[in-house]
Design a protein around this motif. Structure first.
Motif, PDB file in Angstrom:
ATOM      1  N   VAL A  13       0.841  -1.189   0.000  1.00 33.65           N
ATOM      2  CA  VAL A  13       0.000   0.000   0.000  1.00 33.65           C
ATOM      3  C   VAL A  13       0.879   1.243   0.000  1.00 33.65           C
ATOM      4  O   VAL A  13       1.900   1.291   0.676  1.00 33.65           O
ATOM      5  CB  VAL A  13      -0.939  -0.006   1.234  1.00 33.65           C
ATOM      6  N   LYS A  14       0.482   2.244  -0.781  1.00 32.59           N
ATOM      7  CA  LYS A  14       1.232   3.499  -0.848  1.00 32.59           C
ATOM      8  C   LYS A  14       1.302   4.141   0.533  1.00 32.59           C
ATOM      9  O   LYS A  14       0.356   4.060   1.310  1.00 32.59           O
ATOM     10  CB  LYS A  14       0.550   4.493  -1.801  1.00 32.59           C
ATOM     11  N   ALA A  15       2.426   4.794   0.806  1.00 33.60           N
ATOM     12  CA  ALA A  15       2.607   5.455   2.098  1.00 33.60           C
ATOM     13  C   ALA A  15       1.575   6.553   2.313  1.00 33.60           C
ATOM     14  O   ALA A  15       1.178   6.821   3.437  1.00 33.60           O
ATOM     15  CB  ALA A  15       4.023   6.024   2.203  1.00 33.60           C
ATOM     16  N   ASN A  16       1.120   7.184   1.229  1.00 32.12           N
ATOM     17  CA  ASN A  16       0.168   8.288   1.372  1.00 32.12           C
ATOM     18  C   ASN A  16      -1.282   7.851   1.133  1.00 32.12           C
ATOM     19  O   ASN A  16      -2.153   8.682   0.964  1.00 32.12           O
ATOM     20  CB  ASN A  16       0.536   9.436   0.428  1.00 32.12           C
ATOM     21  N   ALA A  17      -1.541   6.541   1.133  1.00 31.34           N
ATOM     22  CA  ALA A  17      -2.908   6.054   0.946  1.00 31.34           C
ATOM     23  C   ALA A  17      -3.767   6.501   2.119  1.00 31.34           C
ATOM     24  O   ALA A  17      -3.381   6.374   3.272  1.00 31.34           O
ATOM     25  CB  ALA A  17      -2.934   4.532   0.830  1.00 31.34           C
ATOM     26  N   VAL A  18      -4.924   7.039   1.821  1.00 28.10           N
ATOM     27  CA  VAL A  18      -5.830   7.518   2.863  1.00 28.10           C
ATOM     28  C   VAL A  18      -6.416   6.311   3.587  1.00 28.10           C
ATOM     29  O   VAL A  18      -6.904   5.382   2.953  1.00 28.10           O
ATOM     30  CB  VAL A  18      -6.952   8.367   2.237  1.00 28.10           C
ATOM     31  N   PRO A  19      -6.385   6.293   4.934  1.00 25.69           N
ATOM     32  CA  PRO A  19      -7.005   5.181   5.658  1.00 25.69           C
ATOM     33  C   PRO A  19      -8.492   5.095   5.336  1.00 25.69           C
ATOM     34  O   PRO A  19      -9.145   6.092   5.084  1.00 25.69           O
ATOM     35  CB  PRO A  19      -6.798   5.566   7.132  1.00 25.69           C
ATOM     36  N   GLY A  20      -9.011   3.870   5.319  1.00 25.30           N
ATOM     37  CA  GLY A  20     -10.430   3.656   5.056  1.00 25.30           C
ATOM     38  C   GLY A  20     -10.653   2.705   3.910  1.00 25.30           C
ATOM     39  O   GLY A  20      -9.726   2.058   3.432  1.00 25.30           O
ATOM     40  N   ALA A  21     -11.894   2.595   3.454  1.00 23.85           N
ATOM     41  CA  ALA A  21     -12.270   1.656   2.401  1.00 23.85           C
ATOM     42  C   ALA A  21     -11.825   2.159   1.033  1.00 23.85           C
ATOM     43  O   ALA A  21     -11.912   3.349   0.741  1.00 23.85           O
ATOM     44  CB  ALA A  21     -13.779   1.438   2.409  1.00 23.85           C
TER      45      ALA A  21
ATOM     46  N   ARG B  41     -16.552  16.678  -1.682  1.00 25.79           N
ATOM     47  CA  ARG B  41     -16.181  16.975  -3.069  1.00 25.79           C
ATOM     48  C   ARG B  41     -14.948  16.181  -3.477  1.00 25.79           C
ATOM     49  O   ARG B  41     -14.105  15.849  -2.653  1.00 25.79           O
ATOM     50  CB  ARG B  41     -15.882  18.469  -3.228  1.00 25.79           C
ATOM     51  N   ARG B  42     -14.824  15.913  -4.786  1.00 21.56           N
ATOM     52  CA  ARG B  42     -13.632  15.212  -5.308  1.00 21.56           C
ATOM     53  C   ARG B  42     -12.361  16.020  -5.089  1.00 21.56           C
ATOM     54  O   ARG B  42     -11.318  15.473  -4.809  1.00 21.56           O
ATOM     55  CB  ARG B  42     -13.782  14.939  -6.799  1.00 21.56           C
ATOM     56  N   GLN B  43     -12.454  17.320  -5.252  1.00 27.29           N
ATOM     57  CA  GLN B  43     -11.319  18.235  -5.107  1.00 27.29           C
ATOM     58  C   GLN B  43     -11.711  19.330  -4.117  1.00 27.29           C
ATOM     59  O   GLN B  43     -12.890  19.566  -3.884  1.00 27.29           O
ATOM     60  CB  GLN B  43     -10.942  18.852  -6.463  1.00 27.29           C
ATOM     61  N   PRO B  44     -10.733  20.052  -3.536  1.00 25.80           N
ATOM     62  CA  PRO B  44     -11.047  21.096  -2.551  1.00 25.80           C
ATOM     63  C   PRO B  44     -11.570  22.391  -3.181  1.00 25.80           C
ATOM     64  O   PRO B  44     -10.971  23.451  -3.074  1.00 25.80           O
ATOM     65  CB  PRO B  44      -9.719  21.293  -1.817  1.00 25.80           C
ATOM     66  N   THR B  45     -12.694  22.275  -3.857  1.00 32.20           N
ATOM     67  CA  THR B  45     -13.371  23.418  -4.466  1.00 32.20           C
ATOM     68  C   THR B  45     -14.855  23.102  -4.569  1.00 32.20           C
ATOM     69  O   THR B  45     -15.234  21.945  -4.816  1.00 32.20           O
ATOM     70  CB  THR B  45     -12.800  23.742  -5.863  1.00 32.20           C
ATOM     71  N   SER B  46     -15.687  24.096  -4.381  1.00 30.92           N
ATOM     72  CA  SER B  46     -17.136  23.855  -4.463  1.00 30.92           C
ATOM     73  C   SER B  46     -17.593  23.622  -5.901  1.00 30.92           C
ATOM     74  O   SER B  46     -18.724  23.200  -6.133  1.00 30.92           O
ATOM     75  CB  SER B  46     -17.909  25.023  -3.840  1.00 30.92           C
ATOM     76  N   ASN B  47     -16.723  23.855  -6.875  1.00 27.40           N
ATOM     77  CA  ASN B  47     -17.038  23.576  -8.283  1.00 27.40           C
ATOM     78  C   ASN B  47     -16.825  22.108  -8.636  1.00 27.40           C
ATOM     79  O   ASN B  47     -17.220  21.659  -9.702  1.00 27.40           O
ATOM     80  CB  ASN B  47     -16.183  24.441  -9.209  1.00 27.40           C
TER      81      ASN B  47
ATOM     82  N   LEU C 286     -11.266  13.546  10.076  1.00 29.56           N
ATOM     83  CA  LEU C 286     -10.504  14.487   9.258  1.00 29.56           C
ATOM     84  C   LEU C 286      -9.077  13.970   9.152  1.00 29.56           C
ATOM     85  O   LEU C 286      -8.384  13.852  10.155  1.00 29.56           O
ATOM     86  CB  LEU C 286     -10.540  15.884   9.887  1.00 29.56           C
ATOM     87  N   ILE C 287      -8.648  13.663   7.940  1.00 32.76           N
ATOM     88  CA  ILE C 287      -7.336  13.055   7.717  1.00 32.76           C
ATOM     89  C   ILE C 287      -6.240  14.113   7.706  1.00 32.76           C
ATOM     90  O   ILE C 287      -5.213  13.969   8.361  1.00 32.76           O
ATOM     91  CB  ILE C 287      -7.313  12.273   6.386  1.00 32.76           C
ATOM     92  N   CYS C 288      -6.439  15.165   6.915  1.00 31.81           N
ATOM     93  CA  CYS C 288      -5.461  16.241   6.797  1.00 31.81           C
ATOM     94  C   CYS C 288      -6.164  17.454   6.189  1.00 31.81           C
ATOM     95  O   CYS C 288      -7.335  17.376   5.840  1.00 31.81           O
ATOM     96  CB  CYS C 288      -4.257  15.815   5.955  1.00 31.81           C
TER      97      CYS C 288
ATOM     98  N   PRO D 171     -17.215   9.152   2.282  1.00 31.29           N
ATOM     99  CA  PRO D 171     -16.522   8.753   1.060  1.00 31.29           C
ATOM    100  C   PRO D 171     -15.238   9.559   0.888  1.00 31.29           C
ATOM    101  O   PRO D 171     -15.072  10.621   1.481  1.00 31.29           O
ATOM    102  CB  PRO D 171     -17.533   9.076  -0.032  1.00 31.29           C
ATOM    103  N   LYS D 172     -14.374   9.055   0.068  1.00 33.54           N
ATOM    104  CA  LYS D 172     -13.074   9.674  -0.156  1.00 33.54           C
ATOM    105  C   LYS D 172     -13.261  11.015  -0.870  1.00 33.54           C
ATOM    106  O   LYS D 172     -13.870  11.070  -1.934  1.00 33.54           O
ATOM    107  CB  LYS D 172     -12.237   8.726  -1.004  1.00 33.54           C
TER     108      LYS D 172
END
Length: 141
Positions: free
Chosen positions: A29-37, A80-86, A101-103, A122-123
């Motif tokens: 698993v990648k070192a930066n993989a977000v914990p969770g499903a 959101r998929r990315q840190p923007t409301s768009n 909250l992961i980071c 969800p991620k």
């Protein structure tokens, strides 16, 4: 067969077991993989198409501390998929729901607040404008 996920460092080769039919293998698993499903897609040899889907869970690293947050907006908050409301909404949390909250990182300002929190279920990302962190949230790497 091979399994893939955005959390894997490389595709995983799975070995077939018989009676009952199942596949086993080990994943780096990648070192930066977000914990969770995480969703895993499995490719069959020679078929050229994805033939199965499954999930696996990346545990939180022992030294990583997930900070709890509470949704403060009565309307809830979109993930959101990315840190923007768009960006596309991939889920939502309800008012007063406790979330992990992961980071955090800077994104599009919402109500004058540029902070966005990475979540795993969800991620995606939620704006800090509508979530109160219960501790110091580390910066994303």
């Amino acid at each position: 067969m091979q399994a893939r996920s955005d959390a894997f460092a490389k595709p995983v080769v799975l070995a077939k077991k018989t009676k009952p039919l199942m596949y086993t293998g080990r994943a780096a698993v990648k070192a930066n993989a977000v914990p969770g499903a995480h969703q895993v897609v499995v490719a069959g040899v020679g078929c050229g198409k994805w033939v199965a889907r499954g999930k696996f869970t990346v545990p939180a690293a022992p030294n990583s501390k997930v900070v709890k947050g509470i949704v403060t907006s009565k309307a809830g908050v979109f993930v959101r998929r990315q840190p923007t409301s768009n960006s596309t909404a991939v889920g939502a949390y309800r008012y007063r729901q406790t979330i992990n909250l992961i980071c955090k990182k800077a994104g599009q300002p919402v109500g004058g607040n540029r902070a966005w929190y990475r979540v795993n279920m969800p991620k995606g990302w939620v704006t800090a404008r509508y979530v109160k962190a219960q501790g110091a949230v580390p910066n994303c790497k």
